[in-house]
Design a protein around this motif. Structure first.
Motif, mmCIF file in Angstrom:
data_model
loop_
_atom_site.group_PDB
_atom_site.id
_atom_site.type_symbol
_atom_site.label_atom_id
_atom_site.label_comp_id
_atom_site.label_asym_id
_atom_site.label_seq_id
_atom_site.Cartn_x
_atom_site.Cartn_y
_atom_site.Cartn_z
ATOM 1 N N ARG A 139 54.802 -35.313 98.653
ATOM 2 C CA ARG A 139 53.460 -35.503 97.670
ATOM 3 C C ARG A 139 53.687 -35.154 96.198
ATOM 4 O O ARG A 139 53.410 -35.845 95.389
ATOM 5 N N ASP B 163 47.837 -38.693 104.677
ATOM 6 C CA ASP B 163 49.053 -38.489 104.631
ATOM 7 C C ASP B 163 49.924 -39.711 105.282
ATOM 8 O O ASP B 163 51.243 -39.261 105.371
ATOM 9 N N VAL B 166 52.786 -40.870 103.163
ATOM 10 C CA VAL B 166 53.814 -39.871 103.237
ATOM 11 C C VAL B 166 54.729 -39.703 104.574
ATOM 12 O O VAL B 166 55.926 -39.639 104.466
#
Lengths: 277, 314
Positions: A139, B163, B166
């Protein structure tokens, strides 16, 4: 609550005085949508800028990313990049590797992530982030890559037919011991290089390129950064077609460039729009 | 008490200032009702400096319920400074009516987060007729009023982060790594070292991280806490001591950049008030000598990259 007010004014006050917490929460209840907003879908679309440049971008006063590059304004919010080219931007994880640090209590492992972002049409960025967790590292690396986005100049190998497809001249970049050299190639060659720079060059929008690398290319970080340095030098190379002193051109986005021209402090910055191939 | 107070004027140019925020924030240790008012000048040359901003602190002891009625007429676009001293025990009353009003009217409530909670009352402000001097200044510029929500600040770690994207990237990377056998066979003599992230502006990054907890936050309140700075070098400004009691001044609250879109003048087409962040320092002992008001210290912190833009003088 409304009826308590005039008569039991002081009592209500006392209750309120007991602590900000109780009263405040009661007040917040009526309106409290999204306590401590998590990143829901709505939040991704609504961006509250922090810097002045961010506010200008959100207000539509700046028409393209190139104008920001033209005036060398530092981009400190990645949402600015997302605003302009976010839709066409692709992220790719180049490598995730564990790095270790020796402490008294043993070894402490953290993950290092390399992420490249690019729109396959002249913009590319590289981000490196270390973190205790893989997801956090990725991230963080994506955000850093977006902040490091740079424009790439493309050119021709021979005849100037069609769109530019290769680097305009031989450029080289260095990081650590790794030295990477990019050489123009004829159309149809493809990118002749090791896998890591191949991904980066592809994301930059280069279709054909020869490369030559030297040094400890096994250190992925240095290899990627050296390639990145090489491609970022394409716009700083003075080629013969730029020799002639060009007058300040009127761009199609005159009113917005005008805004920056009016409000941008003078510094030794090239004011001409470089021909975008 | 209220009739002694004049509408503040800018120390630099002498024009009338406009109300930016008012925060009702009593201190736990004292019984007083306490409100902070922040004013700024409408002139660009002034609101870029500390002198163009004024902060007043007003306190009063809680009294019995007042029987006189409050004039709740439609807000007049010309003058909107409402001195709350006499009306503060009707806070709740007004508050509730404000909530109802906002439910029915189309004015949007602004969502904000505050450090340790504080309340603020800029709803549809009733225009009281107790300030005859204000009726002369019908050309006073003013900002549209908004209600501020109060939230308690939570730590960054507690936030749930999405998330999924990701994880997709990780999966794609792992799939490719399995296919590529040559990579795994290669013996890497060189191991990578931990790399500390080099940033262009570390201070702004931390500032942004704090804002990202709740993106719409307009005020951060922390009585005698520490502010979140937007620029490293700007912290050397010396905060003067309280003139009435001689005690040190401590940080109370700060205005965040998300407030800027709300500070648009309705009648004038002048430039928007701009800042990086605004820090308000008040007397740490919260002294009150019964005067009409106490003036507190304000620090104007400009945008960190202001040097790239032409000065805000034109």
């Amino acid at each position: 609550m409304a009826d308590a007010a005039p008569a039991g004014g002081s009592a209500a006050r006392g209750g309120f005085r007991g602590g900000f917490g109780g009263r405040g929460r009661g007040r917040g209840r009526g309106r409290g949508r999204g306590r401590g907003r998590g990143r829901g879908k709505d939040d991704e679309k609504s961006w509250t800028p922090v810097t002045k440049l961010g506010r200008l971008v959100q207000g539509g006063k700046i028409k393209s990313l190139e104008e920001i590059y033209l005036f060398s304004l530092p981009i400190k919010e990645f949402e600015i990049i997302d605003f302009f080219i976010g839709a066409s931007l692709k992220d790719e994880v180049l490598k995730i590797m564990p790095v270790q640090k020796q402490t008294r209590a043993g070894q402490r492992t953290r993950f290092k992530a390399f992420v490249a972002v690019g729109d396959f049409n002249g913009h590319v960025g590289l981000g490196v982030k270390c973190s205790k967790e893989v997801a956090t590292a990725i991230r963080g690396a994506i955000i850093l890559a977006k902040l490091s986005i740079i424009p790439i100049r493309r050119g021709y190998w021979g005849n100037k037919i069609g769109k530019p497809h290769t680097v305009p001249c031989k450029v080289h970049g260095k990081c650590g011991s790794v030295h990477v050299r990019l050489i123009p190639a004829p159309r149809g060659t493809g990118i002749v290089s090791a896998p890591v720079p191949k991904k980066l060059l592809g994301m930059a929008g280069l279709q054909d390129c020869y490369t030559s690398a030297r040094g400890q290319t096994a250190t992925l970080g240095n290899f990627a950064k050296a390639t990145f340095n090489a491609i970022s030098k394409t716009y700083s190379y003075l080629t013969p077609d730029l020799w002639r002193d060009q007058p300040l051109m009127k761009t199609p986005y005159q009113e917005y460039t005008d805004y920056l021209m009016k409000n941008h402090a003078t510094s030794g910055v090239q004011r001409q729009e470089v021909k975008k191939y | 008490m209220s009739s002694d107070i004049e509408h503040p004027v800018c120390k630099k140019c002498g024009k009338y200032s406009q109300l930016v925020v008012q925060v009702y924030c009593p201190v736990d240790s004292s019984d007083y009702h306490r409100t902070m008012y922040v004013f700024c000048c409408s002139d660009k040359l002034c609101w870029t400096t500390n002198e163009g901003w004024t902060v007043y602190r007003m306190q009063c002891l809680p009294q019995g319920p007042k029987t006189s009625a409050i004039l709740v007429s439609k807000p007049n676009s010309s003058c909107q400074w409402n001195d709350d001293d006499d009306d503060e025990w009707n806070d709740d009353f007004k508050e509730e009516s404000v909530i109802e009003d906002l439910e029915t009217t189309s004015s949007k409530p602004s969502d904000l987060a505050i450090g340790l909670e504080s309340l603020s009352l800029s709803g549809n402000m009733p225009y009281t007729t107790r300030f005859p001097q204000l009726s002369k200044c019908s050309t006073l510029p003013c900002f549209p009023s908004n209600y501020i929500n109060v939230f308690e600040c939570e730590a960054a770690e507690n936030r749930a982060v999405d998330d999924t994207y990701v994880n997709e990237l990780i999966k794609k990377y792992n799939d490719e790594a399995e296919e590529d056998h040559t990579e795994s066979c290669r013996i890497t003599l060189h191991t990578e070292a931990y790399e500390k992230t080099e940033r262009k502006d570390n201070c702004l990054h931390k500032f942004k991280k704090v804002i990202d907890i709740c993106p719409g936050q307009v005020i951060r309140y922390s009585w005698m806490g520490s502010p979140v700075h937007i620029k490293e070098s700007g912290n050397q400004s010396i905060v003067p001591i309280c003139p009435s009691c001689g005690c040190k001044r401590g940080f109370e609250f700060q205005l965040m950049p998300a407030l800027i879109p709300y500070l648009k003048n309705l009648d004038l087409d002048s430039a928007e008030v701009e800042f990086g962040t605004i820090l308000i320092y008040s007397c740490s002992k919260n002294c009150w000598k019964g005067a009409a008001k106490e003036e507190e210290h304000i620090v104007y912190c400009p945008d960190p990259d202001l040097k790239y833009f032409k000065s805000q003088k034109t």
